[in-house]
Every structure is written in structure tokens, then in C-alpha cells.
Design a protein around this motif. Sequence first.
Motif, PDB file in Angstrom:
ATOM      1  N   ARG A 171     -22.675 -46.353  -2.274  1.00 47.43           N
ATOM      2  CA  ARG A 171     -21.439 -46.629  -3.004  1.00 47.43           C
ATOM      3  C   ARG A 171     -20.723 -45.473  -2.946  1.00 47.43           C
ATOM      4  O   ARG A 171     -19.872 -45.522  -3.435  1.00 47.43           O
ATOM      5  CB  ARG A 171     -21.589 -47.360  -4.355  1.00 47.43           C
ATOM      6  N   THR A 172     -21.191 -44.318  -2.222  1.00 48.32           N
ATOM      7  CA  THR A 172     -20.477 -43.280  -2.386  1.00 48.32           C
ATOM      8  C   THR A 172     -19.773 -42.892  -1.064  1.00 48.32           C
ATOM      9  O   THR A 172     -20.159 -43.279   0.001  1.00 48.32           O
ATOM     10  CB  THR A 172     -21.420 -41.829  -2.580  1.00 48.32           C
ATOM     11  N   VAL A 173     -18.328 -42.395  -1.389  1.00 45.99           N
ATOM     12  CA  VAL A 173     -17.625 -41.834   0.076  1.00 45.99           C
ATOM     13  C   VAL A 173     -17.782 -40.497  -0.293  1.00 45.99           C
ATOM     14  O   VAL A 173     -17.584 -39.931  -1.393  1.00 45.99           O
ATOM     15  CB  VAL A 173     -16.361 -42.400  -0.099  1.00 45.99           C
ATOM     16  N   VAL A 174     -18.198 -39.546   0.764  1.00 46.21           N
ATOM     17  CA  VAL A 174     -18.334 -38.282   0.766  1.00 46.21           C
ATOM     18  C   VAL A 174     -17.271 -37.563   1.513  1.00 46.21           C
ATOM     19  O   VAL A 174     -16.875 -37.951   2.754  1.00 46.21           O
ATOM     20  CB  VAL A 174     -19.599 -37.698   1.452  1.00 46.21           C
ATOM     21  N   ILE A 175     -16.526 -36.628   0.917  1.00 45.14           N
ATOM     22  CA  ILE A 175     -15.290 -35.884   1.565  1.00 45.14           C
ATOM     23  C   ILE A 175     -15.623 -34.439   1.607  1.00 45.14           C
ATOM     24  O   ILE A 175     -16.030 -33.847   0.739  1.00 45.14           O
ATOM     25  CB  ILE A 175     -14.421 -36.157   0.942  1.00 45.14           C
ATOM     26  N   VAL A 176     -15.738 -33.809   2.966  1.00 45.72           N
ATOM     27  CA  VAL A 176     -15.805 -32.380   3.117  1.00 45.72           C
ATOM     28  C   VAL A 176     -14.537 -31.753   3.672  1.00 45.72           C
ATOM     29  O   VAL A 176     -13.901 -32.583   4.434  1.00 45.72           O
ATOM     30  CB  VAL A 176     -16.973 -32.251   4.354  1.00 45.72           C
ATOM     31  N   GLY A 177     -14.254 -30.687   2.954  1.00 41.99           N
ATOM     32  CA  GLY A 177     -12.973 -30.172   3.313  1.00 41.99           C
ATOM     33  C   GLY A 177     -13.132 -29.123   4.578  1.00 41.99           C
ATOM     34  O   GLY A 177     -14.284 -29.196   5.100  1.00 41.99           O
ATOM     35  N   ASN A 178     -12.427 -28.368   4.794  1.00 39.82           N
ATOM     36  CA  ASN A 178     -12.295 -27.369   5.963  1.00 39.82           C
ATOM     37  C   ASN A 178     -12.451 -25.849   5.076  1.00 39.82           C
ATOM     38  O   ASN A 178     -12.407 -26.117   3.945  1.00 39.82           O
ATOM     39  CB  ASN A 178     -11.076 -27.362   6.755  1.00 39.82           C
ATOM     40  N   GLY A 210     -16.911 -27.927  13.927  1.00 39.72           N
ATOM     41  CA  GLY A 210     -16.396 -26.713  14.653  1.00 39.72           C
ATOM     42  C   GLY A 210     -15.109 -26.746  14.937  1.00 39.72           C
ATOM     43  O   GLY A 210     -14.414 -25.497  15.195  1.00 39.72           O
ATOM     44  N   ALA A 211     -14.389 -27.527  14.938  1.00 43.46           N
ATOM     45  CA  ALA A 211     -12.937 -27.877  15.063  1.00 43.46           C
ATOM     46  C   ALA A 211     -11.918 -27.551  13.854  1.00 43.46           C
ATOM     47  O   ALA A 211     -10.832 -27.767  14.122  1.00 43.46           O
ATOM     48  CB  ALA A 211     -12.368 -28.921  15.865  1.00 43.46           C
ATOM     49  N   GLY A 212     -12.561 -27.411  12.883  1.00 40.73           N
ATOM     50  CA  GLY A 212     -11.833 -27.380  11.500  1.00 40.73           C
ATOM     51  C   GLY A 212     -11.274 -28.573  10.785  1.00 40.73           C
ATOM     52  O   GLY A 212     -10.384 -28.446  10.078  1.00 40.73           O
ATOM     53  N   PHE A 213     -11.952 -29.726  11.247  1.00 48.13           N
ATOM     54  CA  PHE A 213     -11.251 -30.886  10.668  1.00 48.13           C
ATOM     55  C   PHE A 213     -12.154 -30.986   9.159  1.00 48.13           C
ATOM     56  O   PHE A 213     -13.167 -30.623   9.052  1.00 48.13           O
ATOM     57  CB  PHE A 213     -11.998 -32.094  11.360  1.00 48.13           C
ATOM     58  N   ALA A 214     -11.328 -31.743   8.256  1.00 42.92           N
ATOM     59  CA  ALA A 214     -11.947 -32.349   7.094  1.00 42.92           C
ATOM     60  C   ALA A 214     -12.625 -33.452   7.466  1.00 42.92           C
ATOM     61  O   ALA A 214     -12.291 -33.899   8.531  1.00 42.92           O
ATOM     62  CB  ALA A 214     -10.956 -32.531   6.074  1.00 42.92           C
ATOM     63  N   MET A 215     -13.532 -34.016   6.600  1.00 43.80           N
ATOM     64  CA  MET A 215     -14.257 -35.281   7.075  1.00 43.80           C
ATOM     65  C   MET A 215     -14.364 -36.234   5.840  1.00 43.80           C
ATOM     66  O   MET A 215     -14.701 -35.623   4.738  1.00 43.80           O
ATOM     67  CB  MET A 215     -15.627 -34.982   7.476  1.00 43.80           C
ATOM     68  N   ALA A 261     -27.548 -34.071   7.854  1.00 44.96           N
ATOM     69  CA  ALA A 261     -26.157 -34.010   8.191  1.00 44.96           C
ATOM     70  C   ALA A 261     -25.891 -32.809   7.356  1.00 44.96           C
ATOM     71  O   ALA A 261     -24.850 -31.958   7.943  1.00 44.96           O
ATOM     72  CB  ALA A 261     -25.354 -35.263   7.668  1.00 44.96           C
ATOM     73  N   LEU A 262     -26.101 -32.731   6.052  1.00 44.86           N
ATOM     74  CA  LEU A 262     -25.683 -31.449   5.229  1.00 44.86           C
ATOM     75  C   LEU A 262     -26.048 -30.234   5.787  1.00 44.86           C
ATOM     76  O   LEU A 262     -25.292 -29.170   5.868  1.00 44.86           O
ATOM     77  CB  LEU A 262     -26.330 -31.593   3.855  1.00 44.86           C
ATOM     78  N   GLU A 263     -27.334 -30.037   6.633  1.00 45.04           N
ATOM     79  CA  GLU A 263     -27.787 -28.871   7.423  1.00 45.04           C
ATOM     80  C   GLU A 263     -26.840 -28.609   8.516  1.00 45.04           C
ATOM     81  O   GLU A 263     -26.474 -27.382   8.475  1.00 45.04           O
ATOM     82  CB  GLU A 263     -29.046 -29.163   7.981  1.00 45.04           C
ATOM     83  N   ILE A 264     -26.406 -29.718   9.318  1.00 44.63           N
ATOM     84  CA  ILE A 264     -25.390 -29.318  10.204  1.00 44.63           C
ATOM     85  C   ILE A 264     -24.008 -28.982   9.818  1.00 44.63           C
ATOM     86  O   ILE A 264     -23.593 -28.024  10.305  1.00 44.63           O
ATOM     87  CB  ILE A 264     -25.321 -30.675  11.155  1.00 44.63           C
ATOM     88  N   LEU A 265     -23.669 -29.534   8.683  1.00 45.21           N
ATOM     89  CA  LEU A 265     -22.374 -29.166   8.156  1.00 45.21           C
ATOM     90  C   LEU A 265     -22.266 -27.516   7.705  1.00 45.21           C
ATOM     91  O   LEU A 265     -21.354 -26.811   7.830  1.00 45.21           O
ATOM     92  CB  LEU A 265     -22.139 -30.170   6.862  1.00 45.21           C
ATOM     93  N   ARG A 266     -23.215 -27.141   6.988  1.00 44.76           N
ATOM     94  CA  ARG A 266     -23.474 -25.898   6.367  1.00 44.76           C
ATOM     95  C   ARG A 266     -23.479 -24.961   7.798  1.00 44.76           C
ATOM     96  O   ARG A 266     -22.878 -24.020   7.604  1.00 44.76           O
ATOM     97  CB  ARG A 266     -24.891 -25.716   5.630  1.00 44.76           C
ATOM     98  N   GLU A 267     -24.189 -25.271   8.883  1.00 49.81           N
ATOM     99  CA  GLU A 267     -24.085 -24.614   9.789  1.00 49.81           C
ATOM    100  C   GLU A 267     -22.699 -24.489  10.572  1.00 49.81           C
ATOM    101  O   GLU A 267     -21.963 -23.221  10.953  1.00 49.81           O
ATOM    102  CB  GLU A 267     -25.027 -25.051  11.143  1.00 49.81           C
ATOM    103  N   GLU A 268     -21.967 -25.602  10.601  1.00 42.66           N
ATOM    104  CA  GLU A 268     -20.622 -25.602  11.416  1.00 42.66           C
ATOM    105  C   GLU A 268     -19.373 -25.177  10.495  1.00 42.66           C
ATOM    106  O   GLU A 268     -18.582 -24.386  10.895  1.00 42.66           O
ATOM    107  CB  GLU A 268     -20.281 -26.944  11.905  1.00 42.66           C
TER     108      GLU A 268
END
Lengths: 246, 246
Positions: free
Chosen positions: B222-229, B157-162, B179-186
Motif C-alpha cells: 500500500r506504499t508508494v516510494v519516492i526517491v529524490g535526485n 545514473g541520469a539523475g531522475f527522481a523516481m 532495489a535499495l542497494e542499487i539506488l545507493r550505488e547510483e
Amino acid sequence: MSKGWVKIVGLGPGDQALVTAQVQDVLVEATDIVGYIPYVRRIAPRDGLTLHESDNRVELDRAAHALQMAAAGQRVVVVSSGDPGVFAMASALFEALEAGPADWLALDIQVLPGITAMLAAAARIGAPLGHDFCAINLSDNLKPWQLIETRLRAAGGAGFAMAFYNPRSKSRPHQFGRALEILREECGGQTLISFARAVSTDEERIVTVSLDEATPEMADMRTVVIVGNRDTRRVGGFVYTPRSAE
Amino acid sequence: MSKGWVKIVGLGPGDQALVTAQVQDVLVEATDIVGYIPYVRRIAPRDGLTLHESDNRVELDRAAHALQMAAAGQRVVVVSSGDPGVFAMASALFEALEAGPADWLALDIQVLPGITAMLAAAARIGAPLGHDFCAINLSDNLKPWQLIETRLRAAGGAGFAMAFYNPRSKSRPHQFGRALEILREECGGQTLISFARAVSTDEERIVTVSLDEATPEMADMRTVVIVGNRDTRRVGGFVYTPRSAE
């Protein structure tokens, strides 16, 4: 013409022992070093290597210059302090790439990670970022101050530990005081805050106090600031954030 | 009796070229290496060095063992993958120190940083963490899942990458989908998400898709996941987050 490249590398926080072997190796192969003056000065001069120093706040020009030289066949290393992907040159380089001629897209471009300031500082402090945390650039050069306040409230309210880059400069003396006010409201005045200046250099200085005790003068532009969460505490001479939360 | 010590060090994500000289040096001085099996196996055996491998989820026992050996005069290196202060052994060691006998407080203890997975992954992807970002451990071993949801919403919601560590395991198959559902919403379904597996090793695999296209199976432990803004975008073969925001 030989094949040029650009590597955007992280030199770590200052101590040569914190530079990776990968970065040491590409510095040996480079024909040109590009970067902000104090970072370029960390590179030893040698025959066949041109050092291109530039001032702060000309990141896009510097990035375009690096891409131009690589397109002309040179082996260009763009140096950042810390890690190039954390408030440093990597994003600026991709912005310049996007804005530049289409043939730059075929260039050999690589980002090589480094030890970023917050993790070097955290190691010296103990383990203040041992639980979920945020990294926030407190400079409002490239975003509105209001957005920084929103992020401080979001992160503090949700119990993140936090690391702040560029906490304070002469051109914006009051903002860091305002940030401390917000943090006291969101995190509570007993939350620990550490000021880590010039980590891993001869001028290193680390101070930990409570948010109630913190004053804006404790930070300058060479300081990384780390705020714990409500569980962050001292043990012996260290500060750490437990792995668990409720 | 010689003076013992404990150094909690980061071995980086896998490639030996990403280990700092500082860490290489203390490995040479050590009498004992302590850590999770796959990390200890990265250390070359030699005369005078005892390798103590332990299983996952026994971090506190392992930390106490390291402190005990140091108290007995041994030179103990606790190895973590990546950086020891990011979801690794440093916090566990300070927890054990706090719970242990008072004389442990006088021990020579040092944390030595390393290249953490999210920054190695970000470098391979481009510069997806080039603006304010959060690091979140998605495992609910040590915190309630509800708190993770709260943090995802706050950060999105605050526009952070994660960056997400431990996104998925066999024991909790449904949580990452949630988690993916929440990210799509936010963050909106067009926001870019990168899955970076086994970065810097022979098994490295990096995939970037939109949140709408992302499925839980794209990640494992073994995966790191990175979500942009919302500003994160592609340029050439790279993904980057611009330095500026509105």
C-alpha cells in the motif's frame, strides 16, 4: 489577525470537470489567487477575492509574494495548470520558502494535487503510459541541454515510455528536432509518438505517428508529447503500451 | 437495445475529495461497476447498479467481462485506484480489446484520468517530483526482475527522481532490498527517500529518510516510494526537488 495559509493547487489541464472537489473548496475560501496569467483567468472573480496575475518566468517572485501575503494573514491559493508538483509552482514555492525569512517556516502550507497534462493526454490517447515511464521537461531554461540529451538516451535505452513537457518554444526551435533524432536512435523509428495539444479544451488536437514520421512542427508549448516503448501499439482508435515486457 | 459503453476511470488515492467531477458523473450513469474488490467497495450501492468485484491478478478477465457487457448494451465503469493509465486497468482493457472479437472495436470506450498515487503522495511530501522523474512498477509479475534493475540504474545514473509502485509483496521479500542497494550505488546514500502509505486515507503514514537509513520493511504493497535526485532536500517539514539542475 486571522490565520493565513498558502495552498498550491492544480487546476488540471483545462476542463472544469477535471478539477477535484478539494481544489474547488479551497478556491471558495481564498482571499488571494496567485499565478501565471492564463491560469488565474480560469478563476471566477468574486467580492473579497483578489486576483494576482503574473507573467511566465517569474515563478520565484510569485512564490515569495504568496508567502508574504500568507504571513500577513491572507488565505492564498497559488494556481498551476495540471498538477502543481509536475513542472509547476510547488517546487518554486519551496525554493522561495528556503530563501525567505525563518518565520515563513511556521506558515500553514499545503500542496493539493491535480490532473497533470501527461495523464489527461494519456487518457485521451488510450494508455500509452501503461508501463514504466519518465516525465521530462524539454526546456533548457533551468538545466543544460546536454543533460536533457543524457536523460533521453538513458530513458529510451532502458525501454521507458516518455512524456515531454514544454517540448518546443520559439526561443529554441532546433532542440526538439534534435530530441526526435536521439529518440529514433534509442527507440527505433517505428516507435509511436503522440502529440496532444490543449487536452480537454475546445482546441484539443491529438495526433499519433511513428518517430520516423514525426517532425518538430507537430509540437508547440501547449503540446504534451508522449513516446511509447517498442511494444506500444494501436488497437482501434487507441494507442496503448502493454503491461508486460521481456 | 440502448447503446452501451465502457469508461475506465480513476478514483484517486482514497479521499472522495480527490475524485474528479467527471468521474462522479459517469458513476451516476453506470449500470455496472467492474474492478478489484477494494476499489469497487468505494462505490455506493444503488438500485439499477450491479457491482462486479473481482480478485487481484485477473485484470484481463475483468476487462473482457466489461467489454462483453458494453457490447450487450450496458453502461460499464471499470474502476481503478489512482489513475487508470498508471499501472492500472486501462492497458489491461486495451489488451482485452485487441484479443477480443472485431465488433468490440466499434464500442464506445473512454479513459477518464484520476489523481495517481505518486502525485497525491508527492503533494503530501512537498514537491519531490519537481524535476524530471520516472515511474517504475517494482513488481516482476509482468516483466523480468533484471529489466527492473536495468531501469533503476538508468534512471538513477541520469539523475531522475523516481516513484515506485508495488514496491514490495510477501511473495518477493528480497527484491526491494536489492532495489535499495542499487539506488545507493547510483544515487548516493544521502539521497532522500520517502515512504508514503495509504495516502489521503485515515491510515496515511509518511516517512522520509536517507537511502542509507532506508530498510525494506518501510514499504508494503500500500506504499508508494519516492526517491529524490541528488539535489532533493528538506525545507521545514517538506521535501522538495529544485526545478534546476547542472
